[in-house]
Design an enzyme around this catalytic site. Sequence first.
Site, PDB file in Angstrom:
ATOM      1  N   ILE A 105      33.354  35.252 108.402  1.00 54.53           N
ATOM      2  CA  ILE A 105      33.007  34.010 107.703  1.00 54.53           C
ATOM      3  C   ILE A 105      32.629  34.278 106.257  1.00 54.53           C
ATOM      4  CG2 ILE A 105      30.572  34.007 108.415  1.00 54.53           C
ATOM      5  CD1 ILE A 105      32.984  30.999 107.903  1.00 54.53           C
ATOM      6  N   GLU A 163      28.105  28.936 114.496  1.00 57.56           N
ATOM      7  CA  GLU A 163      27.010  29.496 115.286  1.00 57.56           C
ATOM      8  C   GLU A 163      27.249  30.960 115.624  1.00 57.56           C
ATOM      9  OE1 GLU A 163      28.460  30.451 118.217  1.00 57.56           O
ATOM     10  OE2 GLU A 163      30.224  29.352 117.539  1.00 57.56           O
ATOM     11  N   GLY A 304      34.146  31.905 116.658  1.00 53.99           N
ATOM     12  CA  GLY A 304      32.942  31.164 116.311  1.00 53.99           C
ATOM     13  C   GLY A 304      32.583  31.392 114.861  1.00 53.99           C
ATOM     14  N   GLU A 305      31.299  31.356 114.557  1.00 52.15           N
ATOM     15  CA  GLU A 305      30.727  31.545 113.221  1.00 52.15           C
ATOM     16  C   GLU A 305      31.408  30.689 112.155  1.00 52.15           C
ATOM     17  OE1 GLU A 305      32.531  35.737 111.445  1.00 52.15           O
ATOM     18  OE2 GLU A 305      31.214  35.908 113.192  1.00 52.15           O
ATOM     19  N   ALA A 306      31.945  29.525 112.542  1.00 54.66           N
ATOM     20  CA  ALA A 306      32.559  28.543 111.636  1.00 54.66           C
ATOM     21  C   ALA A 306      33.907  28.986 111.085  1.00 54.66           C
ATOM     22  CB  ALA A 306      31.614  28.183 110.482  1.00 54.66           C
TER      23      ALA A 306
END
Length: 337
Positions: A105, A163, A304-306
Amino acid sequence: MTAAFSTLDEVRDILRALPESDAESIDDAAARNGQLTKPPGALGRLEALAIWYAGWRGVATPRIETPQIIVFAGNHGIAAQGVSAFPAEVTAQMVLNFQHGGAAINQLAATFGAKLDVHALALEQPTADFTQAPAMSEAEVIDALHTGWQAVDAAADVLIVGEMGIGNTTCAAALAAACFGGAPADWVGRGTGVDDAGLAIKQRVVAEGLARHATVHDGLEKLRCLGGREVAAMAGAILRARVLRIPVLLDGFICCAAAGSLMHTAPDALEHCVAGHLSAEGSHDRLLQAIGKPPLLSLGLRLGEASGAALSLAVLQGAVACLSGMATFAEAGVADG
Protein backbone atom coordinates in the site's frame (compact mmCIF):
# COMPACT_ATOMS: atom_id res chain seq x y z
CA MET A 1 -11.89 17.26 17.91
CA THR A 2 -15.04 17.09 20.00
CA ALA A 3 -16.57 13.62 19.99
CA ALA A 4 -19.34 13.45 17.39
CA PHE A 5 -21.10 10.66 19.29
CA SER A 6 -20.79 8.86 22.59
CA THR A 7 -23.43 6.13 22.18
CA LEU A 8 -24.60 3.84 19.40
CA ASP A 9 -27.96 5.60 19.49
CA GLU A 10 -26.19 8.82 18.53
CA VAL A 11 -24.53 7.00 15.62
CA ARG A 12 -27.98 5.81 14.57
CA ASP A 13 -29.17 9.42 14.66
CA ILE A 14 -26.39 10.35 12.21
CA LEU A 15 -27.38 7.45 9.95
CA ARG A 16 -30.98 8.71 9.92
CA ALA A 17 -29.96 12.17 8.67
CA LEU A 18 -27.36 11.51 5.98
CA PRO A 19 -26.66 14.16 3.32
CA GLU A 20 -27.41 13.34 -0.29
CA SER A 21 -25.44 14.05 -3.45
CA ASP A 22 -26.11 17.30 -5.30
CA ALA A 23 -28.75 16.78 -7.99
CA GLU A 24 -27.86 19.97 -9.87
CA SER A 25 -24.21 18.95 -10.15
CA ILE A 26 -25.27 15.52 -11.40
CA ASP A 27 -27.47 17.10 -14.07
CA ASP A 28 -24.77 19.57 -15.12
CA ALA A 29 -22.09 16.86 -15.27
CA ALA A 30 -24.37 14.59 -17.30
CA ALA A 31 -25.12 17.42 -19.71
CA ARG A 32 -21.42 18.17 -20.11
CA ASN A 33 -20.64 14.48 -20.61
CA GLY A 34 -23.14 14.42 -23.46
CA GLN A 35 -21.25 17.19 -25.26
CA LEU A 36 -17.71 15.83 -24.94
CA THR A 37 -15.76 14.89 -28.06
CA LYS A 38 -16.62 11.20 -28.13
CA PRO A 39 -19.52 9.02 -29.23
CA PRO A 40 -22.24 8.67 -26.58
CA GLY A 41 -21.25 6.00 -24.05
CA ALA A 42 -17.82 5.48 -25.59
CA LEU A 43 -16.09 5.74 -22.20
CA GLY A 44 -18.30 3.02 -20.73
CA ARG A 45 -18.52 2.94 -16.93
CA LEU A 46 -16.13 5.88 -16.65
CA GLU A 47 -18.96 8.20 -17.63
CA ALA A 48 -21.37 7.21 -14.86
CA LEU A 49 -18.47 7.03 -12.41
CA ALA A 50 -17.42 10.61 -13.11
CA ILE A 51 -21.00 11.89 -12.88
CA TRP A 52 -21.43 10.07 -9.55
CA TYR A 53 -18.25 11.71 -8.29
CA ALA A 54 -19.37 15.15 -9.46
CA GLY A 55 -22.63 14.77 -7.56
CA TRP A 56 -20.90 14.08 -4.27
CA ARG A 57 -18.35 16.86 -4.74
CA GLY A 58 -21.04 19.34 -5.76
CA VAL A 59 -19.38 20.58 -8.95
CA ALA A 60 -19.87 19.62 -12.59
CA THR A 61 -16.14 19.73 -13.45
CA PRO A 62 -14.45 18.22 -10.39
CA ARG A 63 -10.78 17.50 -9.80
CA ILE A 64 -9.09 14.87 -7.65
CA GLU A 65 -6.24 16.54 -5.80
CA THR A 66 -6.18 15.22 -2.22
CA PRO A 67 -7.01 11.49 -2.07
CA GLN A 68 -6.58 9.87 1.34
CA ILE A 69 -5.92 6.22 2.18
CA ILE A 70 -6.31 5.06 5.77
CA VAL A 71 -5.25 1.63 7.02
CA PHE A 72 -6.59 0.53 10.41
CA ALA A 73 -5.09 -2.37 12.37
CA GLY A 74 -6.58 -4.44 15.18
CA ASN A 75 -6.25 -7.81 16.90
CA HIS A 76 -8.93 -10.42 17.51
CA GLY A 77 -9.66 -12.78 20.36
CA ILE A 78 -10.77 -15.47 17.93
CA ALA A 79 -7.23 -15.62 16.51
CA ALA A 80 -6.33 -17.85 19.47
CA GLN A 81 -8.60 -20.55 18.00
CA GLY A 82 -6.34 -21.01 14.96
CA VAL A 83 -8.43 -19.22 12.33
CA SER A 84 -5.38 -17.81 10.51
CA ALA A 85 -2.24 -19.22 8.94
CA PHE A 86 -0.27 -16.46 10.71
CA PRO A 87 0.17 -15.62 14.41
CA ALA A 88 -1.43 -12.52 15.93
CA GLU A 89 1.92 -10.77 16.38
CA VAL A 90 2.08 -10.30 12.60
CA THR A 91 -0.44 -7.45 12.94
CA ALA A 92 1.99 -5.26 14.88
CA GLN A 93 4.86 -6.29 12.61
CA MET A 94 2.91 -5.22 9.54
CA VAL A 95 2.01 -1.89 11.15
CA LEU A 96 5.74 -1.24 11.48
CA ASN A 97 6.18 -2.21 7.84
CA PHE A 98 3.50 0.33 6.84
CA GLN A 99 5.18 2.98 8.95
CA HIS A 100 8.58 2.24 7.38
CA GLY A 101 7.19 2.36 3.83
CA GLY A 102 7.74 -1.30 2.99
CA ALA A 103 4.24 -2.58 2.22
CA ALA A 104 2.35 -2.80 -1.05
CA ILE A 105 0.00 0.00 0.00
CA ASN A 106 2.93 2.36 0.52
CA GLN A 107 3.99 1.86 -3.10
CA LEU A 108 0.44 2.23 -4.44
CA ALA A 109 -0.28 5.36 -2.40
CA ALA A 110 2.90 6.98 -3.68
CA THR A 111 2.16 5.94 -7.26
CA PHE A 112 -1.31 7.49 -7.28
CA GLY A 113 -0.50 10.56 -5.20
CA ALA A 114 -2.53 9.62 -2.13
CA LYS A 115 -1.85 10.56 1.46
CA LEU A 116 -1.46 7.39 3.55
CA ASP A 117 -2.31 7.25 7.25
CA VAL A 118 -2.00 4.20 9.50
CA HIS A 119 -3.86 3.76 12.79
CA ALA A 120 -3.23 0.83 15.14
CA LEU A 121 -6.07 0.25 17.59
CA ALA A 122 -5.09 -1.25 20.97
CA LEU A 123 -3.08 -4.09 19.44
CA GLU A 124 -2.00 -5.20 22.89
CA GLN A 125 -5.65 -5.80 23.82
CA PRO A 126 -7.41 -8.12 21.34
CA THR A 127 -11.17 -8.03 21.13
CA ALA A 128 -13.01 -10.69 23.09
CA ASP A 129 -13.54 -14.10 21.48
CA PHE A 130 -16.99 -13.63 20.00
CA THR A 131 -17.85 -17.30 20.48
CA GLN A 132 -17.75 -16.58 24.23
CA ALA A 133 -18.89 -12.95 24.56
CA PRO A 134 -19.49 -9.82 22.47
CA ALA A 135 -16.28 -8.85 20.71
CA MET A 136 -16.52 -5.31 22.08
CA SER A 137 -18.38 -3.40 24.74
CA GLU A 138 -20.38 -0.38 23.62
CA ALA A 139 -17.60 1.88 24.90
CA GLU A 140 -15.01 -0.07 22.91
CA VAL A 141 -16.93 -0.02 19.64
CA ILE A 142 -17.70 3.68 20.08
CA ASP A 143 -14.00 4.34 20.62
CA ALA A 144 -13.14 2.42 17.44
CA LEU A 145 -15.87 4.13 15.41
CA HIS A 146 -14.62 7.48 16.63
CA THR A 147 -11.02 6.62 15.72
CA GLY A 148 -12.19 6.09 12.16
CA TRP A 149 -14.34 9.21 12.20
CA GLN A 150 -11.45 11.39 13.39
CA ALA A 151 -8.96 9.86 10.95
CA VAL A 152 -10.73 11.29 7.90
CA ASP A 153 -9.13 14.47 6.57
CA ALA A 154 -11.93 16.94 5.88
CA ALA A 155 -9.88 18.25 2.94
CA ALA A 156 -9.75 14.85 1.24
CA ASP A 157 -11.62 14.53 -2.05
CA VAL A 158 -11.55 10.71 -2.19
CA LEU A 159 -11.35 8.28 0.73
CA ILE A 160 -10.03 4.72 0.67
CA VAL A 161 -10.00 2.60 3.83
CA GLY A 162 -8.23 -0.68 4.44
CA GLU A 163 -7.23 -2.97 7.27
CA MET A 164 -4.69 -5.27 8.82
CA GLY A 165 -5.64 -7.77 11.50
CA ILE A 166 -4.89 -11.45 11.92
CA GLY A 167 -8.25 -13.22 12.14
CA ASN A 168 -10.29 -10.47 10.56
CA THR A 169 -11.57 -12.47 7.58
CA THR A 170 -13.30 -14.67 10.16
CA CYS A 171 -14.93 -11.76 11.94
CA ALA A 172 -15.90 -10.26 8.57
CA ALA A 173 -17.52 -13.56 7.54
CA ALA A 174 -19.49 -13.64 10.78
CA LEU A 175 -20.55 -10.02 10.36
CA ALA A 176 -21.59 -10.54 6.73
CA ALA A 177 -23.60 -13.66 7.61
CA ALA A 178 -25.30 -11.85 10.48
CA CYS A 179 -26.20 -8.87 8.29
CA PHE A 180 -27.20 -10.65 5.08
CA GLY A 181 -28.06 -14.23 6.01
CA GLY A 182 -26.72 -17.54 4.78
CA ALA A 183 -24.70 -20.35 6.29
CA PRO A 184 -21.12 -19.95 7.56
CA ALA A 185 -19.85 -21.94 4.57
CA ASP A 186 -21.36 -19.28 2.28
CA TRP A 187 -19.13 -16.59 3.78
CA VAL A 188 -15.98 -18.25 5.14
CA GLY A 189 -12.97 -18.32 2.84
CA ARG A 190 -9.33 -19.27 3.20
CA GLY A 191 -8.19 -15.76 4.13
CA THR A 192 -4.42 -15.84 4.59
CA GLY A 193 -4.32 -19.33 3.07
CA VAL A 194 -5.52 -21.76 5.73
CA ASP A 195 -5.67 -25.45 4.85
CA ASP A 196 -8.84 -27.56 4.99
CA ALA A 197 -8.51 -28.05 8.74
CA GLY A 198 -8.15 -24.31 9.24
CA LEU A 199 -11.14 -23.66 7.02
CA ALA A 200 -13.22 -26.02 9.15
CA ILE A 201 -12.12 -24.16 12.28
CA LYS A 202 -13.15 -20.85 10.73
CA GLN A 203 -16.58 -22.22 9.80
CA ARG A 204 -17.08 -23.59 13.31
CA VAL A 205 -16.05 -20.31 14.92
CA VAL A 206 -18.43 -18.32 12.72
CA ALA A 207 -21.28 -20.75 13.41
CA GLU A 208 -20.71 -20.51 17.16
CA GLY A 209 -20.53 -16.72 17.01
CA LEU A 210 -23.75 -16.47 15.02
CA ALA A 211 -25.52 -18.79 17.45
CA ARG A 212 -24.33 -16.86 20.51
CA HIS A 213 -25.43 -13.50 19.08
CA ALA A 214 -28.51 -14.68 17.18
CA THR A 215 -30.85 -12.25 18.95
CA VAL A 216 -28.88 -9.17 17.86
CA HIS A 217 -30.79 -7.50 15.02
CA ASP A 218 -29.23 -4.05 14.49
CA GLY A 219 -26.23 -3.62 12.18
CA LEU A 220 -24.26 -1.57 14.68
CA GLU A 221 -24.90 -4.13 17.41
CA LYS A 222 -23.79 -6.88 15.04
CA LEU A 223 -20.62 -4.87 14.47
CA ARG A 224 -20.11 -4.63 18.23
CA CYS A 225 -20.71 -8.31 18.89
CA LEU A 226 -18.92 -9.86 15.90
CA GLY A 227 -16.57 -7.24 14.50
CA GLY A 228 -13.15 -5.92 15.38
CA ARG A 229 -11.71 -2.56 16.27
CA GLU A 230 -10.24 -2.01 12.81
CA VAL A 231 -13.53 -3.09 11.22
CA ALA A 232 -15.46 -0.60 13.34
CA ALA A 233 -12.90 2.10 12.56
CA MET A 234 -13.46 1.56 8.83
CA ALA A 235 -17.20 1.92 9.40
CA GLY A 236 -16.62 5.15 11.31
CA ALA A 237 -14.45 6.54 8.52
CA ILE A 238 -16.98 5.60 5.83
CA LEU A 239 -19.73 7.31 7.83
CA ARG A 240 -17.65 10.45 8.36
CA ALA A 241 -16.93 10.60 4.64
CA ARG A 242 -20.67 10.55 3.94
CA VAL A 243 -21.26 13.45 6.32
CA LEU A 244 -18.49 15.37 4.51
CA ARG A 245 -19.72 14.26 1.05
CA ILE A 246 -16.37 12.61 0.30
CA PRO A 247 -16.69 9.73 -2.21
CA VAL A 248 -15.36 6.40 -0.96
CA LEU A 249 -13.69 3.55 -2.84
CA LEU A 250 -14.34 0.33 -0.93
CA ASP A 251 -11.60 -2.27 -0.67
CA GLY A 252 -12.07 -6.01 -0.23
CA PHE A 253 -14.17 -8.43 1.79
CA ILE A 254 -13.39 -7.04 5.24
CA CYS A 255 -13.91 -3.41 4.24
CA CYS A 256 -17.21 -4.30 2.58
CA ALA A 257 -18.34 -6.18 5.70
CA ALA A 258 -17.70 -3.02 7.71
CA ALA A 259 -19.70 -1.02 5.17
CA GLY A 260 -22.44 -3.66 5.26
CA SER A 261 -23.00 -3.06 8.96
CA LEU A 262 -23.84 0.56 8.15
CA MET A 263 -26.14 -0.47 5.30
CA HIS A 264 -27.92 -2.97 7.56
CA THR A 265 -28.70 -0.06 9.89
CA ALA A 266 -29.52 2.51 7.16
CA PRO A 267 -30.19 1.10 3.66
CA ASP A 268 -28.99 4.28 1.90
CA ALA A 269 -25.76 4.56 3.92
CA LEU A 270 -23.44 3.55 1.06
CA GLU A 271 -24.64 5.76 -1.78
CA HIS A 272 -21.34 7.66 -1.63
CA CYS A 273 -19.37 4.41 -2.06
CA VAL A 274 -18.15 2.47 -5.09
CA ALA A 275 -16.54 -0.97 -4.86
CA GLY A 276 -12.95 -0.61 -5.96
CA HIS A 277 -12.37 -4.25 -6.81
CA LEU A 278 -13.46 -7.86 -6.51
CA SER A 279 -10.97 -9.75 -4.36
CA ALA A 280 -10.02 -13.41 -4.56
CA GLU A 281 -11.63 -14.07 -1.18
CA GLY A 282 -14.41 -16.33 -2.41
CA SER A 283 -17.33 -14.69 -0.63
CA HIS A 284 -16.49 -11.13 -1.67
CA ASP A 285 -18.62 -11.45 -4.80
CA ARG A 286 -21.59 -12.53 -2.68
CA LEU A 287 -21.05 -9.57 -0.36
CA LEU A 288 -20.77 -7.09 -3.23
CA GLN A 289 -24.10 -8.37 -4.54
CA ALA A 290 -25.61 -7.97 -1.07
CA ILE A 291 -24.55 -4.33 -0.82
CA GLY A 292 -25.35 -3.66 -4.49
CA LYS A 293 -21.87 -2.59 -5.59
CA PRO A 294 -20.38 -3.92 -8.86
CA PRO A 295 -16.57 -3.74 -8.69
CA LEU A 296 -14.42 -1.55 -10.88
CA LEU A 297 -11.56 -4.08 -11.06
CA SER A 298 -11.04 -7.82 -10.72
CA LEU A 299 -7.36 -8.66 -10.45
CA GLY A 300 -7.29 -11.65 -8.13
CA LEU A 301 -5.97 -9.65 -5.17
CA ARG A 302 -6.44 -10.92 -1.61
CA LEU A 303 -3.98 -8.76 0.29
CA GLY A 304 -6.21 -6.27 2.07
CA GLU A 305 -4.54 -3.10 3.39
CA ALA A 306 -6.61 -1.05 0.87
CA SER A 307 -4.51 -2.31 -2.06
CA GLY A 308 -7.32 -3.11 -4.49
CA ALA A 309 -9.19 0.11 -3.83
CA ALA A 310 -5.93 2.04 -4.23
CA LEU A 311 -5.53 0.58 -7.71
CA SER A 312 -9.10 1.58 -8.54
CA LEU A 313 -8.21 5.16 -7.65
CA ALA A 314 -6.44 5.33 -11.02
CA VAL A 315 -9.72 4.44 -12.73
CA LEU A 316 -11.60 7.15 -10.86
CA GLN A 317 -8.86 9.67 -11.55
CA GLY A 318 -9.08 8.88 -15.24
CA ALA A 319 -12.86 9.14 -15.28
CA VAL A 320 -12.86 12.52 -13.55
CA ALA A 321 -10.04 13.84 -15.73
CA CYS A 322 -12.00 12.99 -18.87
CA LEU A 323 -15.20 14.63 -17.63
CA SER A 324 -13.47 17.82 -16.55
CA GLY A 325 -10.65 18.07 -19.06
CA MET A 326 -11.99 16.90 -22.41
CA ALA A 327 -13.22 19.50 -24.86
CA THR A 328 -16.85 19.70 -25.89
CA PHE A 329 -17.73 19.49 -29.58
CA ALA A 330 -18.30 23.24 -29.60
CA GLU A 331 -14.99 24.01 -27.90
CA ALA A 332 -13.05 21.76 -30.27
CA GLY A 333 -14.85 22.86 -33.41
CA VAL A 334 -15.82 19.26 -34.11
CA ALA A 335 -19.13 18.44 -35.75
CA ASP A 336 -21.51 16.65 -33.38
CA GLY A 337 -22.91 13.62 -35.17
